[in-house]
Write a protein that holds these residues in place. Sequence first.
Motif, PDB file in Angstrom:
ATOM      1  N   GLU A   1      92.369 -10.189 -38.184  1.00  0.00           N
ATOM      2  CA  GLU A   1      91.696  -9.832 -36.952  1.00  0.00           C
ATOM      3  C   GLU A   1      90.194  -8.992 -37.542  1.00  0.00           C
ATOM      4  N   THR A   2      89.448  -9.017 -36.485  1.00  0.00           N
ATOM      5  CA  THR A   2      88.110  -8.280 -36.880  1.00  0.00           C
ATOM      6  C   THR A   2      88.415  -6.796 -37.276  1.00  0.00           C
ATOM      7  N   ARG A   3      89.429  -6.151 -36.809  1.00  0.00           N
ATOM      8  CA  ARG A   3      89.773  -4.642 -37.109  1.00  0.00           C
ATOM      9  C   ARG A   3      90.216  -4.611 -38.485  1.00  0.00           C
ATOM     10  N   ASP A   4      90.599  -5.973 -39.299  1.00  0.00           N
ATOM     11  CA  ASP A   4      90.806  -5.836 -40.602  1.00  0.00           C
ATOM     12  C   ASP A   4      89.751  -5.702 -41.492  1.00  0.00           C
ATOM     13  N   ALA A   5      88.452  -5.920 -41.202  1.00  0.00           N
ATOM     14  CA  ALA A   5      87.357  -6.116 -42.209  1.00  0.00           C
ATOM     15  C   ALA A   5      87.440  -5.046 -42.912  1.00  0.00           C
ATOM     16  N   GLU A   6      87.335  -3.847 -42.672  1.00  0.00           N
ATOM     17  CA  GLU A   6      87.053  -2.662 -43.444  1.00  0.00           C
ATOM     18  C   GLU A   6      88.129  -2.641 -44.581  1.00  0.00           C
ATOM     19  N   ARG A   7      89.512  -2.674 -44.228  1.00  0.00           N
ATOM     20  CA  ARG A   7      90.490  -2.722 -45.161  1.00  0.00           C
ATOM     21  C   ARG A   7      90.540  -3.759 -46.054  1.00  0.00           C
ATOM     22  N   VAL A   8      90.168  -4.998 -45.607  1.00  0.00           N
ATOM     23  CA  VAL A   8      90.115  -6.129 -46.780  1.00  0.00           C
ATOM     24  C   VAL A   8      89.158  -5.874 -47.591  1.00  0.00           C
TER      25      VAL A   8
ATOM     26  N   LYS B   1      83.425  -9.237 -42.168  1.00  0.00           N
ATOM     27  CA  LYS B   1      83.503  -9.341 -41.020  1.00  0.00           C
ATOM     28  C   LYS B   1      83.007 -10.744 -40.522  1.00  0.00           C
ATOM     29  N   GLU B   2      82.037 -11.481 -41.103  1.00  0.00           N
ATOM     30  CA  GLU B   2      81.415 -12.644 -41.164  1.00  0.00           C
ATOM     31  C   GLU B   2      82.543 -13.751 -41.272  1.00  0.00           C
ATOM     32  N   ALA B   3      83.304 -13.671 -42.545  1.00  0.00           N
ATOM     33  CA  ALA B   3      84.178 -14.485 -43.124  1.00  0.00           C
ATOM     34  C   ALA B   3      85.344 -14.324 -41.976  1.00  0.00           C
ATOM     35  N   ILE B   4      85.845 -13.350 -41.579  1.00  0.00           N
ATOM     36  CA  ILE B   4      86.811 -13.069 -40.472  1.00  0.00           C
ATOM     37  C   ILE B   4      86.403 -13.961 -39.315  1.00  0.00           C
ATOM     38  N   GLN B   5      85.280 -13.820 -38.846  1.00  0.00           N
ATOM     39  CA  GLN B   5      84.624 -14.853 -37.734  1.00  0.00           C
ATOM     40  C   GLN B   5      84.954 -16.298 -38.004  1.00  0.00           C
ATOM     41  N   GLY B   6      84.675 -16.768 -39.164  1.00  0.00           N
ATOM     42  CA  GLY B   6      84.816 -18.253 -39.500  1.00  0.00           C
ATOM     43  C   GLY B   6      86.406 -18.556 -39.730  1.00  0.00           C
ATOM     44  N   PHE B   7      87.128 -17.579 -40.112  1.00  0.00           N
ATOM     45  CA  PHE B   7      88.717 -17.777 -40.156  1.00  0.00           C
ATOM     46  C   PHE B   7      89.130 -17.926 -38.691  1.00  0.00           C
ATOM     47  N   ARG B   8      88.548 -17.146 -37.707  1.00  0.00           N
ATOM     48  CA  ARG B   8      89.150 -17.056 -36.316  1.00  0.00           C
ATOM     49  C   ARG B   8      88.707 -18.339 -35.770  1.00  0.00           C
TER      50      ARG B   8
END
Length: 179
Positions: A16-23, A51-58
């Motif tokens: 999820e987007t909320r994971d961006a900082e930890r990842v 965050k951009e990568a997570i958007q692609g994953f989603r």
Amino acid sequence: MFIHKIDEEVSLRLIETRDAERVFELVDRHRLHLRTWLPWVDHTTKVEDTKEAIQGFRKGYAEDKSMTVVILYRDSVVGMTSFNKLDWTNKVAYIGYWLAEDYQGKGIMTKSAKAMTDFAFSSLKMNKVDITAAVENRASRAVPERLGFTEEGVIREEEWVNDRFVDHAVYGMLQREWC
């Protein structure tokens, strides 16, 4: 939301987007270790990249093309695993993964890859699961080997990482062999 509890310490959850900082923090803290085998690490220089990568994953998940999950150890994100590609025509799921160096040697990745393989066969009804790893990356190759995957060959100069080409070992598991 996809969440799969493997045991008392390890679970998988759809990213999820909320994971961006930890990842990003994990990647940044373990950058030297991860960049040895992962070409995208050098291009991940700020949280916005993650965050951009997570958007692609989603997006890949929404389109049934891939599925990326975070690996949780004692409820903290410690790495990721994914179906980098879901080939519905040929019924093949391609697994990729990385784990922060601090958490290696605890069986976390083997448990995670086993859970992903189980999911590919039982829920997605795939016929085959493939895992590739750089030939020299013994830790990554040990995961499919521990799970009984068959080494099917080597793809020469498969990936450009750190100004060099690396060969990849290819491992496969058929549904009928898994069950």
